[in-house]
Design a protein around this motif. Structure first.
Motif, PDB file in Angstrom:
ATOM      1  N   CYS A 207       0.824  -1.203   0.000  1.00  0.00           N
ATOM      2  CA  CYS A 207       0.000   0.000   0.000  1.00  0.00           C
ATOM      3  C   CYS A 207       0.863   1.260   0.000  1.00  0.00           C
ATOM      4  O   CYS A 207       1.942   1.275   0.575  1.00  0.00           O
ATOM      5  CB  CYS A 207      -0.859   0.059   1.257  1.00  0.00           C
ATOM      6  SG  CYS A 207      -2.075  -1.220   1.418  1.00  0.00           S
ATOM      7  N   ARG A 208       0.323   2.291  -0.617  1.00  0.00           N
ATOM      8  CA  ARG A 208       0.866   3.644  -0.478  1.00  0.00           C
ATOM      9  C   ARG A 208      -0.233   4.403   0.236  1.00  0.00           C
ATOM     10  O   ARG A 208      -1.377   4.445  -0.212  1.00  0.00           O
ATOM     11  CB  ARG A 208       1.180   4.268  -1.832  1.00  0.00           C
ATOM     12  CG  ARG A 208       1.836   5.648  -1.720  1.00  0.00           C
ATOM     13  CD  ARG A 208       2.352   6.126  -3.069  1.00  0.00           C
ATOM     14  NE  ARG A 208       1.321   6.198  -4.072  1.00  0.00           N
ATOM     15  CZ  ARG A 208       0.688   7.332  -4.424  1.00  0.00           C
ATOM     16  NH1 ARG A 208       0.995   8.472  -3.872  1.00  0.00           N
ATOM     17  NH2 ARG A 208      -0.248   7.301  -5.352  1.00  0.00           N
ATOM     18  N   VAL A 209       0.111   4.984   1.393  1.00  0.00           N
ATOM     19  CA  VAL A 209      -0.906   5.628   2.226  1.00  0.00           C
ATOM     20  C   VAL A 209      -0.475   7.047   2.590  1.00  0.00           C
ATOM     21  O   VAL A 209       0.704   7.381   2.533  1.00  0.00           O
ATOM     22  CB  VAL A 209      -1.167   4.823   3.521  1.00  0.00           C
ATOM     23  CG1 VAL A 209      -1.671   3.433   3.205  1.00  0.00           C
ATOM     24  CG2 VAL A 209       0.059   4.752   4.400  1.00  0.00           C
ATOM     25  N   ARG A 210      -1.475   7.855   2.963  1.00  0.00           N
ATOM     26  CA  ARG A 210      -1.197   9.187   3.517  1.00  0.00           C
ATOM     27  C   ARG A 210      -1.584   9.134   4.983  1.00  0.00           C
ATOM     28  O   ARG A 210      -2.716   8.792   5.324  1.00  0.00           O
ATOM     29  CB  ARG A 210      -2.005  10.272   2.813  1.00  0.00           C
ATOM     30  CG  ARG A 210      -1.771  11.656   3.428  1.00  0.00           C
ATOM     31  CD  ARG A 210      -2.431  12.776   2.651  1.00  0.00           C
ATOM     32  NE  ARG A 210      -1.785  12.915   1.351  1.00  0.00           N
ATOM     33  CZ  ARG A 210      -2.415  12.805   0.177  1.00  0.00           C
ATOM     34  NH1 ARG A 210      -3.702  12.564   0.131  1.00  0.00           N
ATOM     35  NH2 ARG A 210      -1.766  12.952  -0.949  1.00  0.00           N
ATOM     36  N   VAL A 211      -0.628   9.453   5.832  1.00  0.00           N
ATOM     37  CA  VAL A 211      -0.861   9.459   7.272  1.00  0.00           C
ATOM     38  C   VAL A 211      -0.204  10.704   7.864  1.00  0.00           C
ATOM     39  O   VAL A 211       0.957  10.987   7.580  1.00  0.00           O
ATOM     40  CB  VAL A 211      -0.340   8.166   7.938  1.00  0.00           C
ATOM     41  CG1 VAL A 211       1.136   7.963   7.706  1.00  0.00           C
ATOM     42  CG2 VAL A 211      -0.646   8.144   9.421  1.00  0.00           C
ATOM     43  N   ARG A 212      -0.972  11.495   8.596  1.00  0.00           N
ATOM     44  CA  ARG A 212      -0.485  12.719   9.238  1.00  0.00           C
ATOM     45  C   ARG A 212       0.236  13.648   8.258  1.00  0.00           C
ATOM     46  O   ARG A 212       1.265  14.250   8.572  1.00  0.00           O
ATOM     47  CB  ARG A 212       0.408  12.379  10.418  1.00  0.00           C
ATOM     48  CG  ARG A 212      -0.310  11.604  11.504  1.00  0.00           C
ATOM     49  CD  ARG A 212       0.581  11.367  12.694  1.00  0.00           C
ATOM     50  NE  ARG A 212      -0.025  10.458  13.628  1.00  0.00           N
ATOM     51  CZ  ARG A 212      -0.788  10.830  14.661  1.00  0.00           C
ATOM     52  NH1 ARG A 212      -1.025  12.103  14.865  1.00  0.00           N
ATOM     53  NH2 ARG A 212      -1.291   9.924  15.458  1.00  0.00           N
ATOM     54  N   GLY A 213      -0.281  13.714   7.012  1.00  0.00           N
ATOM     55  CA  GLY A 213       0.258  14.623   6.013  1.00  0.00           C
ATOM     56  C   GLY A 213       1.446  14.100   5.222  1.00  0.00           C
ATOM     57  O   GLY A 213       1.946  14.778   4.336  1.00  0.00           O
ATOM     58  N   SER A 214       1.891  12.889   5.503  1.00  0.00           N
ATOM     59  CA  SER A 214       3.026  12.301   4.783  1.00  0.00           C
ATOM     60  C   SER A 214       2.575  11.063   4.024  1.00  0.00           C
ATOM     61  O   SER A 214       1.662  10.358   4.447  1.00  0.00           O
ATOM     62  CB  SER A 214       4.126  11.878   5.763  1.00  0.00           C
ATOM     63  OG  SER A 214       4.632  12.987   6.437  1.00  0.00           O
ATOM     64  N   GLU A 215       3.231  10.806   2.894  1.00  0.00           N
ATOM     65  CA  GLU A 215       2.962   9.583   2.143  1.00  0.00           C
ATOM     66  C   GLU A 215       3.976   8.519   2.548  1.00  0.00           C
ATOM     67  O   GLU A 215       5.161   8.801   2.659  1.00  0.00           O
ATOM     68  CB  GLU A 215       3.061   9.846   0.637  1.00  0.00           C
ATOM     69  CG  GLU A 215       1.911  10.661   0.118  1.00  0.00           C
ATOM     70  CD  GLU A 215       1.903  10.785  -1.387  1.00  0.00           C
ATOM     71  OE1 GLU A 215       2.547   9.960  -2.087  1.00  0.00           O
ATOM     72  OE2 GLU A 215       1.255  11.720  -1.878  1.00  0.00           O
ATOM     73  N   VAL A 216       3.473   7.315   2.774  1.00  0.00           N
ATOM     74  CA  VAL A 216       4.299   6.196   3.206  1.00  0.00           C
ATOM     75  C   VAL A 216       3.983   5.000   2.318  1.00  0.00           C
ATOM     76  O   VAL A 216       2.815   4.738   2.028  1.00  0.00           O
ATOM     77  CB  VAL A 216       4.015   5.837   4.688  1.00  0.00           C
ATOM     78  CG1 VAL A 216       4.814   4.642   5.132  1.00  0.00           C
ATOM     79  CG2 VAL A 216       4.279   7.031   5.589  1.00  0.00           C
ATOM     80  N   VAL A 217       5.011   4.285   1.881  1.00  0.00           N
ATOM     81  CA  VAL A 217       4.819   3.059   1.107  1.00  0.00           C
ATOM     82  C   VAL A 217       5.132   1.882   2.021  1.00  0.00           C
ATOM     83  O   VAL A 217       6.191   1.834   2.649  1.00  0.00           O
ATOM     84  CB  VAL A 217       5.741   3.036  -0.137  1.00  0.00           C
ATOM     85  CG1 VAL A 217       5.600   1.719  -0.877  1.00  0.00           C
ATOM     86  CG2 VAL A 217       5.429   4.204  -1.051  1.00  0.00           C
TER      87      VAL A 217
END
Length: 93
Positions: free
Chosen positions: A50-60
């Motif tokens: 998954c590529r997600v947005r959490v707390r304003g940051s994108e994380v893979v």
């Protein structure tokens, strides 16, 4: 009903309910801001990761880590709610 991040479609906004992993995986997710109750937007989802947005940051996340992060739909009353995010329908940004 809670399920792993890998089972949510692209575009879904979910809320983290827990991390089903060992101490190292849990510490890594918490360090990235993925805490129980925190809203997360699935930018690209699927069983391969998954590529997600959490707390304003994108994380893979690889499928192994994404599969250990349990979540519910953000508008669900189930699970914890983050005290730093405004309201039960908080966005992931």
């Amino acid at each position: 009903m809670q399920k792993p991040l890998t089972q949510y479609p692209t575009g879904a906004v979910v809320r983290i309910t827990g991390i089903d992993g060992g101490r190292q995986a849990r510490a890594r997710m918490l360090a990235m801001g993925m805490t129980p109750g925190c809203p997360v937007e699935i930018l690209t989802g699927g069983p391969t990761g998954c590529r997600v947005r959490v707390r304003g940051s994108e994380v893979v996340l690889c499928c192994g880590l994404a599969g250990k992060i349990m979540a519910v739909d953000n508008d669900s009353n189930e699970g914890p709610h983050c005290s730093c995010c405004p309201g039960p329908r908080a966005k992931a940004s």
